[in-house]
Design a protein around this motif. Structure first.
Motif, PDB file in Angstrom:
ATOM      1  N   ALA A  16     -40.105 -16.903  42.377  1.00 20.28           N
ATOM      2  CA  ALA A  16     -38.729 -16.423  42.444  1.00 20.28           C
ATOM      3  C   ALA A  16     -38.173 -16.324  41.029  1.00 20.28           C
ATOM      4  CB  ALA A  16     -37.865 -17.369  43.280  1.00 20.28           C
ATOM      5  N   VAL A  17     -37.655 -15.160  40.657  1.00 22.50           N
ATOM      6  CA  VAL A  17     -37.007 -14.970  39.361  1.00 22.50           C
ATOM      7  C   VAL A  17     -35.505 -14.990  39.617  1.00 22.50           C
ATOM      8  CG1 VAL A  17     -36.814 -13.525  37.318  1.00 22.50           C
ATOM      9  CG2 VAL A  17     -38.954 -13.563  38.620  1.00 22.50           C
ATOM     10  N   LEU A  18     -34.838 -16.058  39.166  1.00 20.39           N
ATOM     11  CA  LEU A  18     -33.416 -16.255  39.439  1.00 20.39           C
ATOM     12  C   LEU A  18     -32.591 -15.667  38.301  1.00 20.39           C
ATOM     13  CD1 LEU A  18     -31.164 -17.575  41.175  1.00 20.39           C
ATOM     14  CD2 LEU A  18     -31.498 -19.654  39.819  1.00 20.39           C
ATOM     15  N   VAL A  19     -31.850 -14.593  38.577  1.00 19.25           N
ATOM     16  CA  VAL A  19     -31.098 -13.883  37.533  1.00 19.25           C
ATOM     17  C   VAL A  19     -29.607 -14.171  37.650  1.00 19.25           C
ATOM     18  CG1 VAL A  19     -32.828 -12.078  37.396  1.00 19.25           C
ATOM     19  CG2 VAL A  19     -30.878 -11.770  38.922  1.00 19.25           C
ATOM     20  N   ARG A  20     -28.914 -13.986  36.510  1.00 15.34           N
ATOM     21  CA  ARG A  20     -27.465 -14.217  36.425  1.00 15.34           C
ATOM     22  C   ARG A  20     -26.805 -13.024  35.748  1.00 15.34           C
ATOM     23  NH1 ARG A  20     -27.317 -18.465  32.427  1.00 15.34           N
ATOM     24  NH2 ARG A  20     -29.370 -17.645  31.845  1.00 15.34           N
ATOM     25  N   TYR A  47     -50.097 -13.100  42.966  1.00 19.22           N
ATOM     26  CA  TYR A  47     -48.710 -13.567  43.019  1.00 19.22           C
ATOM     27  C   TYR A  47     -47.864 -12.610  43.850  1.00 19.22           C
ATOM     28  CZ  TYR A  47     -49.801 -16.473  38.889  1.00 19.22           C
ATOM     29  OH  TYR A  47     -50.342 -17.380  38.017  1.00 19.22           O
ATOM     30  N   GLU A  48     -46.832 -13.157  44.450  1.00 18.37           N
ATOM     31  CA  GLU A  48     -45.755 -12.347  45.020  1.00 18.37           C
ATOM     32  C   GLU A  48     -44.491 -12.726  44.265  1.00 18.37           C
ATOM     33  OE1 GLU A  48     -43.533 -11.249  49.252  1.00 18.37           O
ATOM     34  OE2 GLU A  48     -45.025 -12.851  49.180  1.00 18.37           O
ATOM     35  N   VAL A  49     -43.885 -11.762  43.571  1.00 20.15           N
ATOM     36  CA  VAL A  49     -42.732 -12.031  42.710  1.00 20.15           C
ATOM     37  C   VAL A  49     -41.491 -11.396  43.325  1.00 20.15           C
ATOM     38  CG1 VAL A  49     -41.796 -11.875  40.371  1.00 20.15           C
ATOM     39  CG2 VAL A  49     -44.282 -11.979  40.716  1.00 20.15           C
ATOM     40  N   VAL A  50     -40.452 -12.197  43.487  1.00 27.55           N
ATOM     41  CA  VAL A  50     -39.218 -11.754  44.126  1.00 27.55           C
ATOM     42  C   VAL A  50     -38.040 -12.077  43.202  1.00 27.55           C
ATOM     43  CG1 VAL A  50     -37.608 -12.279  46.001  1.00 27.55           C
ATOM     44  CG2 VAL A  50     -40.032 -11.926  46.501  1.00 27.55           C
ATOM     45  N   THR A  51     -37.105 -11.151  43.073  1.00 30.07           N
ATOM     46  CA  THR A  51     -35.889 -11.374  42.296  1.00 30.07           C
ATOM     47  C   THR A  51     -34.789 -11.891  43.207  1.00 30.07           C
ATOM     48  OG1 THR A  51     -36.471  -9.554  40.825  1.00 30.07           O
ATOM     49  CG2 THR A  51     -34.192 -10.315  40.764  1.00 30.07           C
ATOM     50  N   CYS A  52     -34.048 -12.883  42.732  1.00 41.66           N
ATOM     51  CA  CYS A  52     -32.927 -13.399  43.516  1.00 41.66           C
ATOM     52  C   CYS A  52     -31.798 -13.795  42.562  1.00 41.66           C
ATOM     53  CB  CYS A  52     -33.345 -14.602  44.362  1.00 41.66           C
ATOM     54  SG  CYS A  52     -33.864 -16.058  43.423  1.00 41.66           S
ATOM     55  N   SER A  53     -30.630 -14.016  43.109  1.00 43.03           N
ATOM     56  CA  SER A  53     -29.490 -14.535  42.347  1.00 43.03           C
ATOM     57  C   SER A  53     -28.788 -15.562  43.225  1.00 43.03           C
ATOM     58  CB  SER A  53     -28.528 -13.411  41.956  1.00 43.03           C
ATOM     59  OG  SER A  53     -28.035 -12.748  43.106  1.00 43.03           O
ATOM     60  N   GLN A  70     -31.093  -8.275  46.233  1.00 44.56           N
ATOM     61  CA  GLN A  70     -30.953  -8.415  47.680  1.00 44.56           C
ATOM     62  C   GLN A  70     -31.000  -9.864  48.158  1.00 44.56           C
ATOM     63  OE1 GLN A  70     -33.571  -5.826  49.943  1.00 44.56           O
ATOM     64  NE2 GLN A  70     -33.818  -4.466  48.184  1.00 44.56           N
ATOM     65  N   HIS A  71     -31.658 -10.733  47.393  1.00 45.91           N
ATOM     66  CA  HIS A  71     -31.932 -12.083  47.872  1.00 45.91           C
ATOM     67  C   HIS A  71     -31.069 -13.113  47.159  1.00 45.91           C
ATOM     68  CE1 HIS A  71     -35.259 -10.179  49.828  1.00 45.91           C
ATOM     69  NE2 HIS A  71     -35.822  -9.857  48.675  1.00 45.91           N
ATOM     70  N   GLY A  72     -30.645 -14.131  47.919  1.00 42.51           N
ATOM     71  CA  GLY A  72     -29.778 -15.170  47.379  1.00 42.51           C
ATOM     72  C   GLY A  72     -30.512 -16.444  47.027  1.00 42.51           C
ATOM     73  N   GLY A  73     -29.731 -17.501  46.781  1.00 43.16           N
ATOM     74  CA  GLY A  73     -30.280 -18.761  46.319  1.00 43.16           C
ATOM     75  C   GLY A  73     -31.212 -19.434  47.298  1.00 43.16           C
ATOM     76  N   ALA A  74     -31.125 -19.090  48.578  1.00 49.40           N
ATOM     77  CA  ALA A  74     -32.022 -19.686  49.566  1.00 49.40           C
ATOM     78  C   ALA A  74     -33.477 -19.340  49.296  1.00 49.40           C
ATOM     79  CB  ALA A  74     -31.633 -19.226  50.974  1.00 49.40           C
ATOM     80  N   THR A  75     -33.712 -18.284  48.500  1.00 42.76           N
ATOM     81  CA  THR A  75     -35.076 -17.894  48.131  1.00 42.76           C
ATOM     82  C   THR A  75     -35.813 -19.043  47.448  1.00 42.76           C
ATOM     83  OG1 THR A  75     -34.298 -15.625  47.815  1.00 42.76           O
ATOM     84  CG2 THR A  75     -36.435 -16.175  46.871  1.00 42.76           C
ATOM     85  N   LEU A  76     -35.080 -19.875  46.697  1.00 43.71           N
ATOM     86  CA  LEU A  76     -35.724 -20.954  45.946  1.00 43.71           C
ATOM     87  C   LEU A  76     -36.421 -21.957  46.860  1.00 43.71           C
ATOM     88  CD1 LEU A  76     -33.170 -21.744  43.094  1.00 43.71           C
ATOM     89  CD2 LEU A  76     -34.826 -19.885  43.297  1.00 43.71           C
ATOM     90  N   ALA A  77     -35.965 -22.064  48.087  1.00 41.30           N
ATOM     91  CA  ALA A  77     -36.568 -23.019  49.018  1.00 41.30           C
ATOM     92  C   ALA A  77     -38.002 -22.640  49.367  1.00 41.30           C
ATOM     93  CB  ALA A  77     -35.735 -23.118  50.288  1.00 41.30           C
ATOM     94  N   GLU A  78     -38.366 -21.370  49.185  1.00 40.63           N
ATOM     95  CA  GLU A  78     -39.700 -20.900  49.531  1.00 40.63           C
ATOM     96  C   GLU A  78     -40.637 -20.799  48.337  1.00 40.63           C
ATOM     97  OE1 GLU A  78     -40.018 -17.470  52.200  1.00 40.63           O
ATOM     98  OE2 GLU A  78     -37.834 -17.452  52.235  1.00 40.63           O
TER      99      GLU A  78
END
Length: 340
Positions: A16-20, A47-53, A70-78
């Motif tokens: 998960a790439v967490l952007v701000r 790898y599977e790479v997903v962007t989230c904020s 499209q994806h929120g902070g809940a992505t980090l749980a996975e």
């Protein structure tokens, strides 16, 4: 899309790439490109790479575009690995050393066994979350003074391109994001996969040295001799003993001049560089051949299995046999610390 099923490929390492707001688009592209190119021997993505904020929606960048996340902070749980790029906008992590409520909530979803990494000033976020207290870390050299002021409990090292401490990684400026992501690939899937990715992206598979190379300094005098020919020759003769005098002679320099110019150009001493090249040669042989450890040591220029074992333990954190077991089977995603 349901946040509980962001990742679609359970057989791949989930990133998960967490952007701000204030994202540098190039830093978002680095993990997607480097990790996205990593392939198995059968050509399957590793790898599977997903962007989230923290909150889904439009994220401002330092360019004339916005990113629709499209994806929120809940992505980090996975996620198995979480990467935090830098932002050029000031937020609470850089002004007060604390996380905002949205990031606090997102970080609360991190798995206990997740690997966490930052690019450039993304380290401020990790420090604000308390993840770097007592750990060695780095960030962009221009932000080191501010970082020390806000986070005195962190053992800041301003002289490295990236550093790993207990499953948490931090890196220096933008380009060091490539170094960090290639290190992740090497750690997860071995040097051969990482080297293939490096060739595809036309970047060095491993850069020695530190940030001091990139801090403004006087321009060298025109016509100063390079040490590149000696380095190229050394790479062709790693299996034999190599002396400083021999390398200096190939450039027509004294040992003292050669050593100084080598350090200026590469960022480390000739001896340190040679050890790194020999370890990389040993990695390739351990992954791609069935040669006995003594022969690997000889072909890599270490002379003995004991010397090879000492250097691989120091550089990679594992013995040669443990490294071979990990990357010849392809079943282990991260190196352990087994010693022979």
């Amino acid at each position: 899309m349901s946040e509980s099923h962001v990742f679609r490929h359970p057989d791949r390492h989930r990133v998960a790439v967490l952007v701000r707001h204030g994202l540098l688009p190039v830093e978002l592209g680095i993990p997607h490109r480097v990790l996205g190119l990593a392939r198995s021997a059968e050509g399957e993505p590793l790898y599977e790479v997903v962007t989230c904020s923290a909150t889904p929606g439009a994220v401002r960048t330092d360019a004339d575009v916005t990113i629709n996340v499209q994806h929120g902070g809940a992505t980090l749980a996975e996620a198995d690995t979480v990467i935090i790029p830098a932002s050029h906008e000031r937020d609470e992590s850089t002004t007060s050393g604390r996380l905002g409520n949205d990031l606090t909530e997102a970080f609360g979803r991190l798995r206990a066994d997740a690997r966490i990494a930052s690019i450039c000033t993304g380290a401020f976020v990790l420090a604000a979350a308390g993840l770097l207290d007592g750990r060695r870390a780095t960030t962009h050299w221009a932000s080191c003074a501010r970082f020390r002021e806000l986070f005195p409990a962190v053992r800041l090292d301003p002289d490295v391109l990236y550093v790993e401490d207990g499953g948490i990684l931090t890196s220096a400026g933008v380009a060091s994001g490539f170094d960090l992501c290639l290190h992740l690939v090497r750690t997860d899937f071995g040097a051969a996969v990482a080297n293939t990715v490096a060739r595809r992206t036309v970047v060095p598979p491993h850069r020695d040295g530190g940030q001091a190379q990139f801090i403004e300094r006087p321009v060298p005098e025109p016509g100063v001799s390079s040490t590149g020919a000696a380095r190229a020759w050394a790479l062709e003769h790693l299996d034999r003993p190599l002396t400083l005098g021999e390398l200096a002679q190939r450039e027509g320099m004294s040992v003292r001049t050669f050593t100084r110019r080598f350090r200026e150009e590469v960022g480390v001493s000739p001896g340190r560089w040679l050890v790194r090249q020999r370890v990389e040669r040993a990695q390739q042989l351990l992954e791609r051949s069935d040669l006995p450890i003594d022969r690997v040591a000889a072909d890599a220029g270490f002379g003995s299995a004991a010397a090879l074992r000492m250097h691989t333990q120091a550089e990679l954190g594992v013995s040669p046999s443990a490294y071979r077991r990990t990357f010849r089977t392809g079943t282990v995603s991260r190196i352990g610390t087994t010693a022979d």
